[in-house]
Motif scaffolding. Structure first.
Motif, PDB file in Angstrom:
ATOM      1  N   THR A   1      -7.930  24.103 -11.236  1.00  0.00           N
ATOM      2  CA  THR A   1      -8.569  22.635 -12.037  1.00  0.00           C
ATOM      3  C   THR A   1      -7.397  21.719 -11.538  1.00  0.00           C
ATOM      4  O   THR A   1      -7.828  20.501 -11.113  1.00  0.00           O
ATOM      5  N   GLY A   2      -6.232  21.992 -11.574  1.00  0.00           N
ATOM      6  CA  GLY A   2      -4.995  20.809 -11.283  1.00  0.00           C
ATOM      7  C   GLY A   2      -5.246  20.501  -9.662  1.00  0.00           C
ATOM      8  O   GLY A   2      -4.995  19.435  -9.580  1.00  0.00           O
ATOM      9  N   TRP A   3      -5.312  21.472  -8.979  1.00  0.00           N
ATOM     10  CA  TRP A   3      -5.496  21.146  -7.506  1.00  0.00           C
ATOM     11  C   TRP A   3      -6.693  20.266  -7.213  1.00  0.00           C
ATOM     12  O   TRP A   3      -6.402  19.271  -6.438  1.00  0.00           O
ATOM     13  N   PHE A   4      -7.842  20.083  -7.972  1.00  0.00           N
ATOM     14  CA  PHE A   4      -9.037  19.483  -7.337  1.00  0.00           C
ATOM     15  C   PHE A   4      -8.881  18.036  -7.876  1.00  0.00           C
ATOM     16  O   PHE A   4      -9.442  17.306  -7.422  1.00  0.00           O
ATOM     17  N   ILE A   5      -8.365  17.859  -9.189  1.00  0.00           N
ATOM     18  CA  ILE A   5      -7.833  16.838  -9.799  1.00  0.00           C
ATOM     19  C   ILE A   5      -6.676  15.676  -9.116  1.00  0.00           C
ATOM     20  O   ILE A   5      -6.641  14.627  -9.380  1.00  0.00           O
ATOM     21  N   THR A   6      -5.634  16.527  -8.313  1.00  0.00           N
ATOM     22  CA  THR A   6      -4.577  15.971  -8.079  1.00  0.00           C
ATOM     23  C   THR A   6      -4.809  14.575  -7.284  1.00  0.00           C
ATOM     24  O   THR A   6      -4.418  13.569  -7.392  1.00  0.00           O
ATOM     25  N   MET A   7      -5.467  14.795  -6.058  1.00  0.00           N
ATOM     26  CA  MET A   7      -5.773  13.885  -5.228  1.00  0.00           C
ATOM     27  C   MET A   7      -6.577  12.549  -5.689  1.00  0.00           C
ATOM     28  O   MET A   7      -6.102  11.323  -5.856  1.00  0.00           O
ATOM     29  N   PRO A   8      -7.732  12.723  -6.681  1.00  0.00           N
ATOM     30  CA  PRO A   8      -8.363  11.655  -7.322  1.00  0.00           C
ATOM     31  C   PRO A   8      -7.274  10.979  -8.252  1.00  0.00           C
ATOM     32  O   PRO A   8      -7.331   9.877  -8.411  1.00  0.00           O
ATOM     33  N   ALA A   9      -6.628  11.778  -9.050  1.00  0.00           N
ATOM     34  CA  ALA A   9      -5.714  11.204 -10.054  1.00  0.00           C
ATOM     35  C   ALA A   9      -4.624  10.392  -9.311  1.00  0.00           C
ATOM     36  O   ALA A   9      -4.429   9.347  -9.984  1.00  0.00           O
ATOM     37  N   ALA A  10      -4.000  10.972  -8.569  1.00  0.00           N
ATOM     38  CA  ALA A  10      -3.005  10.306  -7.789  1.00  0.00           C
ATOM     39  C   ALA A  10      -3.400   8.901  -7.177  1.00  0.00           C
ATOM     40  O   ALA A  10      -2.812   7.695  -7.025  1.00  0.00           O
ATOM     41  N   ALA A  11      -4.754   9.122  -6.550  1.00  0.00           N
ATOM     42  CA  ALA A  11      -5.467   8.043  -5.669  1.00  0.00           C
ATOM     43  C   ALA A  11      -5.487   6.626  -6.988  1.00  0.00           C
ATOM     44  O   ALA A  11      -5.344   5.760  -6.626  1.00  0.00           O
ATOM     45  N   LEU A  12      -6.144   7.199  -8.127  1.00  0.00           N
ATOM     46  CA  LEU A  12      -6.369   6.179  -9.129  1.00  0.00           C
ATOM     47  C   LEU A  12      -5.213   5.518  -9.487  1.00  0.00           C
ATOM     48  O   LEU A  12      -5.114   4.172  -9.879  1.00  0.00           O
ATOM     49  N   VAL A  13      -3.989   6.381  -9.769  1.00  0.00           N
ATOM     50  CA  VAL A  13      -2.759   5.745 -10.251  1.00  0.00           C
ATOM     51  C   VAL A  13      -2.315   4.641  -9.207  1.00  0.00           C
ATOM     52  O   VAL A  13      -1.839   3.543  -9.496  1.00  0.00           O
ATOM     53  N   ALA A  14      -2.349   5.003  -7.938  1.00  0.00           N
ATOM     54  CA  ALA A  14      -1.905   4.243  -6.996  1.00  0.00           C
ATOM     55  C   ALA A  14      -2.771   3.195  -6.737  1.00  0.00           C
ATOM     56  O   ALA A  14      -2.216   1.821  -6.384  1.00  0.00           O
ATOM     57  N   ALA A  15      -4.164   3.118  -6.856  1.00  0.00           N
ATOM     58  CA  ALA A  15      -4.846   1.883  -6.954  1.00  0.00           C
ATOM     59  C   ALA A  15      -4.435   1.034  -7.946  1.00  0.00           C
ATOM     60  O   ALA A  15      -4.367  -0.308  -7.795  1.00  0.00           O
ATOM     61  N   LEU A  16      -4.115   1.187  -9.346  1.00  0.00           N
ATOM     62  CA  LEU A  16      -3.782   0.573 -10.149  1.00  0.00           C
ATOM     63  C   LEU A  16      -2.401  -0.180  -9.899  1.00  0.00           C
ATOM     64  O   LEU A  16      -2.100  -1.218 -10.306  1.00  0.00           O
ATOM     65  N   VAL A  17      -1.485   0.534  -9.338  1.00  0.00           N
ATOM     66  CA  VAL A  17      -0.067   0.078  -9.147  1.00  0.00           C
ATOM     67  C   VAL A  17      -0.357  -0.867  -7.925  1.00  0.00           C
ATOM     68  O   VAL A  17       0.149  -2.082  -8.098  1.00  0.00           O
ATOM     69  N   TYR A  18      -1.205  -0.773  -6.948  1.00  0.00           N
ATOM     70  CA  TYR A  18      -1.417  -1.885  -5.973  1.00  0.00           C
ATOM     71  C   TYR A  18      -1.896  -3.005  -6.627  1.00  0.00           C
ATOM     72  O   TYR A  18      -1.560  -4.148  -6.181  1.00  0.00           O
ATOM     73  N   ALA A  19      -2.920  -2.739  -7.585  1.00  0.00           N
ATOM     74  CA  ALA A  19      -3.497  -4.180  -7.986  1.00  0.00           C
ATOM     75  C   ALA A  19      -2.441  -5.073  -9.044  1.00  0.00           C
ATOM     76  O   ALA A  19      -2.257  -6.092  -8.850  1.00  0.00           O
ATOM     77  N   VAL A  20      -1.593  -4.018  -9.639  1.00  0.00           N
ATOM     78  CA  VAL A  20      -0.389  -4.826 -10.103  1.00  0.00           C
ATOM     79  C   VAL A  20       0.636  -5.685  -9.305  1.00  0.00           C
ATOM     80  O   VAL A  20       0.912  -6.752  -9.409  1.00  0.00           O
ATOM     81  N   VAL A  21       0.996  -4.834  -8.056  1.00  0.00           N
ATOM     82  CA  VAL A  21       1.726  -5.380  -7.083  1.00  0.00           C
ATOM     83  C   VAL A  21       1.187  -6.667  -6.573  1.00  0.00           C
ATOM     84  O   VAL A  21       1.788  -7.607  -6.218  1.00  0.00           O
ATOM     85  N   HIS A  22      -0.249  -6.462  -6.204  1.00  0.00           N
ATOM     86  CA  HIS A  22      -0.800  -7.633  -5.548  1.00  0.00           C
ATOM     87  C   HIS A  22      -0.821  -8.699  -6.285  1.00  0.00           C
ATOM     88  O   HIS A  22      -0.782  -9.907  -5.972  1.00  0.00           O
ATOM     89  N   VAL A  23      -1.187  -8.718  -7.633  1.00  0.00           N
ATOM     90  CA  VAL A  23      -1.168  -9.738  -8.773  1.00  0.00           C
ATOM     91  C   VAL A  23       0.115 -10.382  -8.770  1.00  0.00           C
ATOM     92  O   VAL A  23       0.374 -11.577  -8.901  1.00  0.00           O
ATOM     93  N   ALA A  24       1.135  -9.662  -8.990  1.00  0.00           N
ATOM     94  CA  ALA A  24       2.798 -10.091  -8.971  1.00  0.00           C
ATOM     95  C   ALA A  24       3.137 -10.766  -7.858  1.00  0.00           C
ATOM     96  O   ALA A  24       3.800 -11.786  -8.379  1.00  0.00           O
ATOM     97  N   PHE A  25       2.988 -10.025  -6.712  1.00  0.00           N
ATOM     98  CA  PHE A  25       3.589 -10.815  -5.710  1.00  0.00           C
ATOM     99  C   PHE A  25       2.645 -11.096  -4.489  1.00  0.00           C
ATOM    100  O   PHE A  25       3.071 -11.705  -3.544  1.00  0.00           O
ATOM    101  N   GLY A  26       1.257 -11.121  -4.981  1.00  0.00           N
ATOM    102  CA  GLY A  26       0.358 -11.451  -3.595  1.00  0.00           C
ATOM    103  C   GLY A  26       0.286 -12.934  -3.585  1.00  0.00           C
ATOM    104  O   GLY A  26       0.842 -13.637  -4.333  1.00  0.00           O
TER     105      GLY A  26
ATOM    106  N   ILE B   1       0.901  -1.228   0.092  1.00  0.00           N
ATOM    107  CA  ILE B   1       0.000  -0.252  -0.024  1.00  0.00           C
ATOM    108  C   ILE B   1       0.953   1.309   0.030  1.00  0.00           C
ATOM    109  O   ILE B   1       0.619   2.274  -0.689  1.00  0.00           O
ATOM    110  N   LEU B   2       1.820   1.256   0.823  1.00  0.00           N
ATOM    111  CA  LEU B   2       2.549   2.487   0.973  1.00  0.00           C
ATOM    112  C   LEU B   2       3.531   2.530  -0.393  1.00  0.00           C
ATOM    113  O   LEU B   2       3.683   3.729  -0.878  1.00  0.00           O
ATOM    114  N   PHE B   3       3.951   1.465  -0.900  1.00  0.00           N
ATOM    115  CA  PHE B   3       4.694   1.345  -2.106  1.00  0.00           C
ATOM    116  C   PHE B   3       3.786   2.242  -3.197  1.00  0.00           C
ATOM    117  O   PHE B   3       4.293   2.938  -4.136  1.00  0.00           O
ATOM    118  N   ALA B   4       2.639   1.644  -3.378  1.00  0.00           N
ATOM    119  CA  ALA B   4       1.644   2.129  -4.355  1.00  0.00           C
ATOM    120  C   ALA B   4       1.437   3.545  -4.388  1.00  0.00           C
ATOM    121  O   ALA B   4       1.134   4.166  -5.407  1.00  0.00           O
TER     122      ALA B   4
END
Length: 332
Positions: A307-332, A81-84
């Motif tokens: 506009t960039g301020w408001f999309i920063t948190m959800p955009a970073a959250a989406l990328v992090a969620a995708l990274v977590y899914a990849v890490v979980h599949v690869a090493f879970g 979770i921290l890594f993602a």
């Protein structure tokens, strides 16, 4: 395996701090460079030194990040979770840097952590997120805008009978102090955010107990990486802050930097709230510029930034969620 994942996560956290430094270096020096109070390299060197010093001035924000945003599941899930979350923040930092958009590295980090935690089925402390992240995200730019406007009005009134050329020369010198204050506040705020993440990683790996404080090596490593990143310089964003919002003169630059630095210290010491240095300096510049005349501020550029301020948190959250899914599949 656990030791390896801890080392990798800390390495990614330090790289995030480096990107935070070069992404946000403009926050500290763009105004003083654009008014020619300092040369770019002198300004960057000063900002790097003050970032390093500021990182050792407090720990309240680090504790907010490490204990007040997400639960801390132990083992590989927590480390993933921290890594993602960190990767999500880094990706968003690089995207916004490429386009010269002064978005918030802080909110990219918070968004990444929350997105990864949700993807990993870990509890998010929503009361902490709302109180320490969401509310300051909305309130701090308003405060920066209003205070910047009032500070500039005060300067215009106090120096209304002064010789304009002498006043500008004096404010150009004064900007070396206000820019240093802004860089010190940046170090105080932003280095602590990564310290909190590294402490969270150490807690998850059972290297230290929750609430044990921040080891000295963590403080120094985070401070050094932020300082190195700052010295690397984020020239694309510097042009946006220094020129595209409004053409600043030395009194305006001094007012904006003084406003932003004061708010950074207040929130760090009194409220222990991790606010965005980007939001504060940008809104202060807008407030200062509006004293000249409202249409002196290029509100179209300002709208894109906000506009960039408001999309920063959800955009970073989406990328992090995708990274977590990849890490979980690869090493879970």
């Amino acid at each position: 395996m656990e030791t390896f994942s801890l080392v990798v996560t800390i390495g990614v956290a330090l790289f995030f701090t480096y990107t935070n430094g070069f992404h946000d270096s403009a926050n500290a020096i763009a105004t003083s460079v654009s008014t020619r109070a300092l040369t770019p390299r002198v300004a960057l060197a000063m900002a790097a030194v003050m970032n390093l010093a500021g990182a050792f001035l407090g720990t309240g924000i680090a504790h907010t990040v490490s204990e007040g945003l997400i639960e801390t599941p132990h083992g590989q899930t927590g480390m993933a979770i921290l890594f993602a979350g960190l990767v999500g923040a880094i990706v968003w930092n690089l995207i916004t840097w490429y386009y010269g958009l002064p978005s918030s590295s802080s909110h990219a980090l918070f968004g990444g952590l929350v997105g990864a935690a949700m993807a990993g089925g870990t509890g998010v402390i929503w009361s902490g997120v709302v109180e320490k992240i969401i509310l300051p995200m909305f309130l701090s730019p308003i405060v920066g805008l209003v205070v910047g406007y009032l500070v500039m009005l005060a300067i215009l009134w106090i120096f209304r009978k002064a010789n304009p050329h002498k006043a500008k020369r004096g404010f150009r010198i004064a900007q070396t102090v206000s820019a240093a204050g802004m860089a010190l506040g940046h170090g105080l705020q932003d280095a602590q955010k990564t310290m909190g993440v590294v402490v969270l990683a150490l807690t998850i790996a059972d290297v230290q107990e929750e609430g044990d404080g921040i080891p000295l090596w963590v403080k120094f490593a985070c401070a050094a990486m932020l300082s190195l990143g700052t010295y690397a310089g984020g020239w694309r964003i510097m042009r946006t802050l220094g020129r595209k919002i409004i053409e600043l003169d030395p009194p305006q630059g001094f007012a904006a930097e003084t406003t932003a630095a004061s708010i950074l210290y207040t929130t760090a010491y009194i409220f222990k709230a991790p606010i965005s240095t980007t939001h504060i300096i940008t809104s202060a510049i807008m407030g200062v510029g509006a004293t000249k005349r409202v249409n002196a501020v290029r509100w179209g550029v300002a709208k894109n930034i906000v506009t960039g301020w408001f999309i920063t948190m959800p955009a970073a959250a989406l990328v992090a969620a995708l990274v977590y899914a990849v890490v979980h599949v690869a090493f879970g």
